[in-house]
Design an enzyme around this catalytic site. Structure first.
Site, PDB file in Angstrom:
ATOM      1  N   ARG A 127     -12.803  -0.588  16.193  1.00  0.00           N
ATOM      2  CA  ARG A 127     -11.987   0.569  15.784  1.00  0.00           C
ATOM      3  C   ARG A 127     -12.890   1.643  15.157  1.00  0.00           C
ATOM      4  O   ARG A 127     -12.745   2.827  15.447  1.00  0.00           O
ATOM      5  CB  ARG A 127     -10.918   0.113  14.784  1.00  0.00           C
ATOM      6  CG  ARG A 127     -10.081   1.236  14.215  1.00  0.00           C
ATOM      7  CD  ARG A 127      -8.740   0.737  13.714  1.00  0.00           C
ATOM      8  NE  ARG A 127      -8.753   0.431  12.286  1.00  0.00           N
ATOM      9  CZ  ARG A 127      -7.705  -0.054  11.618  1.00  0.00           C
ATOM     10  NH1 ARG A 127      -6.573  -0.308  12.250  1.00  0.00           N
ATOM     11  NH2 ARG A 127      -7.772  -0.289  10.344  1.00  0.00           N
ATOM     12  N   ARG A 150     -10.091  -7.143   2.294  1.00  0.00           N
ATOM     13  CA  ARG A 150      -8.704  -6.751   2.600  1.00  0.00           C
ATOM     14  C   ARG A 150      -7.939  -7.944   3.183  1.00  0.00           C
ATOM     15  O   ARG A 150      -6.761  -8.147   2.882  1.00  0.00           O
ATOM     16  CB  ARG A 150      -8.695  -5.557   3.579  1.00  0.00           C
ATOM     17  CG  ARG A 150      -9.179  -4.265   2.927  1.00  0.00           C
ATOM     18  CD  ARG A 150      -9.575  -3.213   3.947  1.00  0.00           C
ATOM     19  NE  ARG A 150      -8.470  -2.749   4.757  1.00  0.00           N
ATOM     20  CZ  ARG A 150      -8.613  -2.141   5.941  1.00  0.00           C
ATOM     21  NH1 ARG A 150      -9.825  -1.951   6.448  1.00  0.00           N
ATOM     22  NH2 ARG A 150      -7.568  -1.750   6.599  1.00  0.00           N
TER      23      ARG A 150
HETATM   24  P1  AMP Z   1      -3.788   0.355   5.242  1.00  0.00           P
HETATM   25  O1  AMP Z   1      -4.079   1.679   5.876  1.00  0.00           O
HETATM   26  O2  AMP Z   1      -2.339  -0.034   5.311  1.00  0.00           O
HETATM   27  O3  AMP Z   1      -4.708  -0.744   5.719  1.00  0.00           O
HETATM   28  O4  AMP Z   1      -4.085   0.542   3.683  1.00  0.00           O
HETATM   29  C1  AMP Z   1      -5.381   0.893   3.208  1.00  0.00           C
HETATM   30  C2  AMP Z   1      -5.518   0.543   1.739  1.00  0.00           C
HETATM   31  O5  AMP Z   1      -4.530   1.259   0.968  1.00  0.00           O
HETATM   32  C3  AMP Z   1      -5.268  -0.917   1.380  1.00  0.00           C
HETATM   33  O6  AMP Z   1      -6.416  -1.726   1.568  1.00  0.00           O
HETATM   34  C4  AMP Z   1      -4.875  -0.807  -0.090  1.00  0.00           C
HETATM   35  O7  AMP Z   1      -6.007  -0.564  -0.907  1.00  0.00           O
HETATM   36  C5  AMP Z   1      -4.039   0.467  -0.108  1.00  0.00           C
HETATM   37  N1  AMP Z   1      -2.599   0.195   0.163  1.00  0.00           N
HETATM   38  C6  AMP Z   1      -1.869   0.603   1.235  1.00  0.00           C
HETATM   39  N2  AMP Z   1      -0.593   0.204   1.144  1.00  0.00           N
HETATM   40  C7  AMP Z   1      -0.506  -0.491  -0.013  1.00  0.00           C
HETATM   41  C8  AMP Z   1       0.550  -1.178  -0.663  1.00  0.00           C
HETATM   42  N3  AMP Z   1       1.788  -1.242  -0.131  1.00  0.00           N
HETATM   43  N4  AMP Z   1       0.281  -1.785  -1.851  1.00  0.00           N
HETATM   44  C9  AMP Z   1      -0.941  -1.739  -2.402  1.00  0.00           C
HETATM   45  N5  AMP Z   1      -1.990  -1.111  -1.842  1.00  0.00           N
HETATM   46  C10 AMP Z   1      -1.785  -0.486  -0.654  1.00  0.00           C
END
Ligand code: AMP
Length: 192
Positions: A127, A150
């Site tokens: 990606r 993550r």
């Molecule tokens: P994502 O794009 O969904 O992979 O999110 C990227 C990063 O944003 C994650 O690794 C977290 O640090 C933060 N994040 C996104 N959504 C959440 C959530 N619902 N709760 C806590 N952290 C979040």
């Protein structure tokens, strides 16, 4: 129709959410995208988000819940929404239940993306390479080291949402390792 897409980072939730937007007129609500926009704006909260995201950790539940509460109140979600990346903890899922009940809204389904976590690391490397080749910005947390963190956060905090939603009978599972078109078909079938 109101949906949740559930699965670890790199499982393909964003790709399928965009397809559901196009085919069903739903709005994708990605908390990751909202946080990245907040980081781009700068400010103290943006700085905090930047550090937490770069470490592959999760943002505080209260902040995420208020972010979603505000977003769900906007008029463009009246035809339905797809939550992508939220909830990520049982506390967030419980808060979402309360929020939806207060707004007299219901969830129609929670689509769980079943994946082989080890293979996701290759997917995330690809990606990042694809984004770079297309001249698009590469996410800072799309590197193997942060990605593993993550995944750990997913296992420790988010995986518990599978039994949580199975109990309510909303859970539908699809094979997230299948080709994109097949995942799209499986989701269509699950929603029928
Ligand atoms: P994502 O794009 O969904 O992979 O999110 C990227 C990063 O944003 C994650 O690794 C977290 O640090 C933060 N994040 C996104 N959504 C959440 C959530 N619902 N709760 C806590 N952290 C979040």
């Amino acid at each position: 129709m109101n949906l949740i897409l559930l699965g670890p980072p790199g499982a393909g939730k964003g790709t399928q959410a965009r397809r559901l937007e196009d085919t069903r007129g739903l709005v994708q609500l990605s908390t990751g995208d909202m946080l990245r926009a907040m980081v781009a704006e700068g400010g103290p909260l943006g700085q905090q988000a930047k550090e937490i995201m770069a470490a592959g950790k999760l943002m505080p539940d209260e902040l995420m819940v208020s972010m979603i509460a505000e977003r769900i109140s906007k008029p463009d979600v009246k035809n339905g929404f797809i939550l992508d990346g939220f909830p990520r903890t049982v506390a967030q899922a419980e808060a979402l239940d309360k929020l939806l009940a207060a707004k007299k809204l219901e969830l129609d389904a929670v689509i769980e993306f079943k994946v082989d976590a080890e293979k996701l690391v290759d997917r995330i490397v690809r990606r990042a390479e694809d984004a770079k080749a297309a001249g698009q910005p590469v996410r800072k947390d799309d590197n193997p080291e942060v990605f593993r963190k993550r995944l750990e956060e997913f296992r420790a905090l988010t995986a518990a949402l599978t039994p949580f939603y199975a109990k309510s009978g909303l859970l539908k599972s699809v094979d997230g390792m299948a080709p994109i078109e097949e995942v799209t078909s499986a989701i269509r079938a699950a929603l029928e």
